[in-house]
Design a protein around this motif. Structure first.
Motif, short mmCIF file in Angstrom:
data_model
loop_
_atom_site.label_atom_id
_atom_site.label_comp_id
_atom_site.label_asym_id
_atom_site.label_seq_id
_atom_site.Cartn_x
_atom_site.Cartn_y
_atom_site.Cartn_z
N MET A 687 45.89 46.43 42.82
CA MET A 687 45.81 45.37 41.85
C MET A 687 44.53 45.66 40.95
N ASP A 694 39.39 37.94 39.45
CA ASP A 694 40.59 38.23 40.15
C ASP A 694 40.31 38.73 41.55
N PHE A 698 42.61 40.13 44.36
CA PHE A 698 42.14 41.28 44.96
C PHE A 698 42.29 41.46 46.45
N SER A 704 42.35 46.93 45.67
CA SER A 704 41.94 46.53 44.46
C SER A 704 41.08 47.32 43.94
N ALA A 718 36.27 44.16 44.84
CA ALA A 718 37.12 45.33 44.84
C ALA A 718 36.87 46.54 45.76
#
Length: 793
Positions: A687, A694, A698, A704, A718
């Motif tokens: 992702m 997000d 994630f 991520s 992330a």
């Protein structure tokens, strides 16, 4: 008469029974009051298991003198503490260097003692680097007391400084060189005596002369086995006491097996002597370890380059007066003067002056970047020419440089599952190797040729040592992390490196990811006659000033009047609501404002669920996106988009880029559902988003990746951060993951293949000890050198 040993440090007790304690129903003796005090502290703290599980004697303890206590109290000063620690929310975090640790039990002991303190929230100790990461409340427990607790356990703690780490590297290098010198010089001397003994067997030699040469050889070999080879036997003994075999066990057995057999032959004048083999074996092993140390140090240096550019001081400008101050003490709003050639000490904005700066250590771009009033500058960049006056926006610890360093250190302290698996495999291999060596000796001694049993067993022990197997994965991962970081890719979770080669689907966010995130209002459609366009835009601007989303910046210019809003609430992935004049004001998606979606409209405004306006925005597509999508699809990857935008723009963008799938108007829960659907179909998903809204998606993806996110690096959830606003770094990330996987497979294939080939040959007697030593050393060097190729990609 046997000499008593100190229960704590194992040094001789020369003070009689003056210092003693009752421990586990036995009377323990100590060499001094310091060791007695430390042991008493450990026992009273309920940590007596330390003495059961430690694998090496503790360092001799000293009572903490008053001078040391006074010195430690200096660290309690607010100014000093600010210079050496970081503020993490309501906690203070510091990295300490701890000397005197010799094994994992030492780290366990210190952790257990510190975790008993209510003020300490987290402590993590790495026994290999001898560093501790500590989070605590200094107002409840001063730093001096924490360091005093560590000192009372027999260790010495001090704030970690990068220069000291460099000094430790030099000390370790000197130790390697000394051991190499001892083993090398003695090898030459003993080899000369060995030649005399060999020739004497053919030309004749007096027994007294032969005995003299043997005794001299044994005496010259003693410094080798007692000093140069000591690291091998120490490591082997620690592993045996911990009941976990490492690769130094067969090495130590081979060394001391040969030495004691030769010493027996010398003392009792029977059999052959092989002192030259002991010296040569140790020298070659130390030479291989030395080159391995230098190669691994090079990889570590590549990951610590940012530490070396951390600015120390700054020139503070106050009331037209210049003064020098610590870079760590700068606060937002301070004005600093940066002269030509100086390193910027904080993130800030240029107030006056024109210059160019070198940001290569942060961005990887070596071209000078021009700076003028209004431009942002980053800590760690170097001012080329001209003088700049800069207003600090983020202090050093919260600067982009400071956050990158913290994330980098966290990633390097992680241990991927693949490393743990290879470590377990190496331990399993060592245990089986010892059984193979024993079987080999019995086979040759009783059935084949008893005169060769000694040498064949020695070759088996040496040739099959799994050093290369243990180095195969960690060296490759260290080099990969360093190289990706150099390119502007920060791996926060090193587990991601293992998953990257398996990725099959790439999911992209739109706003701020595929697009540049620089929005502008192109059309405002009024849905009521009660408000004019300026009034509607002002309402939206008042709400959007509480958001960090890229769309919010598009309305900042329309803020003409501050309105009295209350009960402001941000709904992630949907919009913002507030109370205005007793009515609920909403701005966001059509679904959030309970409106019907209109073509090309991205933002809607409603008052008590009555529509006021629909806003169309324009956002520029990133220049590199089309090429990136094409290249990813050519590699067999499926590329698609998940976006909260409910207008026609996602469909137009998907058609333009020829994406494999596109879902628009998704809230965070719907994004998660789409990713989970792909995962349920056994796809491996990456992702890519801006990290602002997000986080749920994630967490659902296997990997991520957050695009360039300014100063909020530490907030991102992330696994990977792109430190530059360039999406083509995703392709380099995937390429780096595949290269790392390929290097690791090559290393493991060579390590396992070499042992599978060499074991039968050694057992069959076709490998001499010299060839075995060279083969083992060459195998380890080949693995490390192969991993270093990742630094050149």
């Amino acid at each position: 008469m046997a000499i008593s040993r100190c229960y704590h440090c194992h040094e001789p007790v020369l003070t009689g029974e003056r210092f003693q304690l009752q421990i586990d129903a036995e009377q323990a003796l100590f060499c001094c009051a310091g060791c007695q005090a430390v042991a008493e502290t450990i026992i009273d703290s309920g940590l007596a298991d330390y003495y059961k599980f430690r694998t090496e004697a503790a360092v001799k303890a000293e009572l903490v003198p008053a001078e040391l206590q006074n010195k430690l109290q200096q660290y309690d000063s607010a100014d000093v503490l600010a210079d050496i620690s970081y503020q993490q929310q309501d906690m203070t975090e510091i990295e300490l260097s701890i000397s005197g640790m010799s094994c994992a039990a030492c780290a366990w002991l210190i952790e257990k003692q510190l975790k008993k303190q209510p003020a300490v929230s987290k402590v993590s100790i790495n026994s290999s680097t001898q560093r501790a990461l500590l989070s605590w409340h200094p107002e409840q427990l001063p730093l001096s007391q924490i360091m005093l607790l560590i000192n009372q356990l027999g260790y010495q703690a001090s704030p970690f400084i990068a220069d000291e780490q460099e000094q430790q590297f030099k000390q370790e290098l000197n130790r390697y060189l000394k051991r190499l010198a001892v083993s090398g010089i003695m090898t030459m001397q003993v080899m000369m005596l060995a030649f005399a003994l060999y020739f004497g067997e053919y030309s004749g030699i007096e027994p007294s002369h032969e005995g003299y040469l043997r005794w001299i050889s044994m005496l010259l070999t003693l410094p080798v086995v007692l000093y140069a080879a000591l690291p091998f036997v120490s490591s082997a003994w620690r592993s045996i006491k911990a009941r976990q075999m490492n690769m130094d066990v067969p090495v130590s057995l081979a060394l001391y097996y040969t030495f004691f057999a030769s010493a027996w032959a010398t003392v009792f004048q029977t059999g052959e002597v092989y002192f030259e083999s002991v010296c040569m074996f140790t020298f070659l092993l130390q030479l291989g370890k030395f080159f391995e140390f230098r190669a691994r140090a090079r990889a570590r240096d590549s990951t610590s380059n940012l530490l070396k550019i951390m600015p120390v001081t700054a020139t503070l400008l106050q009331d037209e007066t210049l003064s020098s101050c610590s870079a760590r003490r700068l606060q937002a709003g301070d004005i600093i003067l940066v002269k030509a050639g100086e390193t910027l000490a904080a993130d800030g904005k240029v107030l006056t002056g024109h210059s160019s700066v070198d940001e290569s250590m942060l961005s990887g771009e070596y071209l000078p970047v021009p700076k003028q009033p209004g431009d942002e500058v980053l800590a760690g960049s170097v001012n080329h020419d001209g003088v700049l006056t800069v207003q600090v926006q983020q202090p050093l610890q919260r600067s982009r440089l400071g956050q990158i360093i913290q994330l980098q250190q966290q990633a390097l302290h992680q241990k991927p599952k693949l490393v743990e698996k290879t470590d377990q495999l190496a331990k399993y291999f060592v245990e089986r190797l010892l059984l193979i060596a024993l079987a080999t000796f019995l086979l040759w001694y009783f059935w084949l040729d008893s005169s060769r049993a000694f040498w064949v067993t020695l070759s088996v022990l040496v040739a099959t040592c799994p050093c290369a197997l243990s180095l195969a994965t960690p060296t490759a991962i260290t080099c990969a992390l360093a190289q990706l970081n150099k390119r502007g890719i920060m791996i926060k979770n090193s587990q991601a490196l293992e998953m990257l080669p398996q990725i099959s689907h790439i999911v992209l966010d739109k706003t701020g990811t595929l697009t540049a995130g620089h929005f502008s209002v192109t059309h405002c459609q009024l849905l009521t006659t009660a408000y004019s366009k300026p009034e509607v835009l002002n309402l939206i601007a008042n709400l959007e000033q509480y958001s960090e989303h890229p769309i919010a910046a598009a309305f900042s210019r329309y803020l003409t009047e501050i309105l009295p809003l209350s009960d402001i609430s941000i709904h992630i992935g949907q919009g913002i609501s507030a109370n205005w004049q007793g009515q609920q004001l909403k701005v966001g998606s059509a679904a959030f404002c309970q409106q019907t979606a209109l073509n090309n409209a991205m933002v809607y405004l409603s008052l008590d669920n009555q529509p006021l306006a629909a806003i169309s925005l324009a956002d520029e597509l990133r220049a590199e996106v089309a090429t990136l999508v094409t290249n990813l699809q050519q590699q067999g990857l499926k590329v698609g988009m998940l976006t909260g935008d409910s207008s026609n723009q996602p469909e137009q963008l998907s058609a333009l880029l020829q994406l494999d799938f596109c879902y628009k108007g998704c809230n965070p829960e719907q994004k998660v559902a789409h990713i989970q659907h792909l995962v349920a179909q056994s796809h491996k998903v990456l992702m890519l988003g801006d990290g602002i809204n997000d986080s749920p998606a994630f967490n659902a993806a296997h990997i991520s990746v957050a695009v360039h996110s300014g100063s909020d690096l530490s907030k991102s959830q992330a696994d990977v951060l792109l430190l530059q606003p360039q999406l083509n770094l995703v392709q380099q990330l995937l390429q780096g993951g595949r290269q790392t996987s390929r290097i690791i497979k090559q290393n493991l294939a060579w390590s396992v293949g070499y042992n599978l080939i060499i074991i039968p040959l050694a057992v069959a007697g076709f490998v001499s000890p010299y060839i075995a030593v060279l083969g083992m050393s060459f195998s380890s060097l080949l693995v490390v050198s192969n991993s270093l190729r990742l630094l050149k990609k």
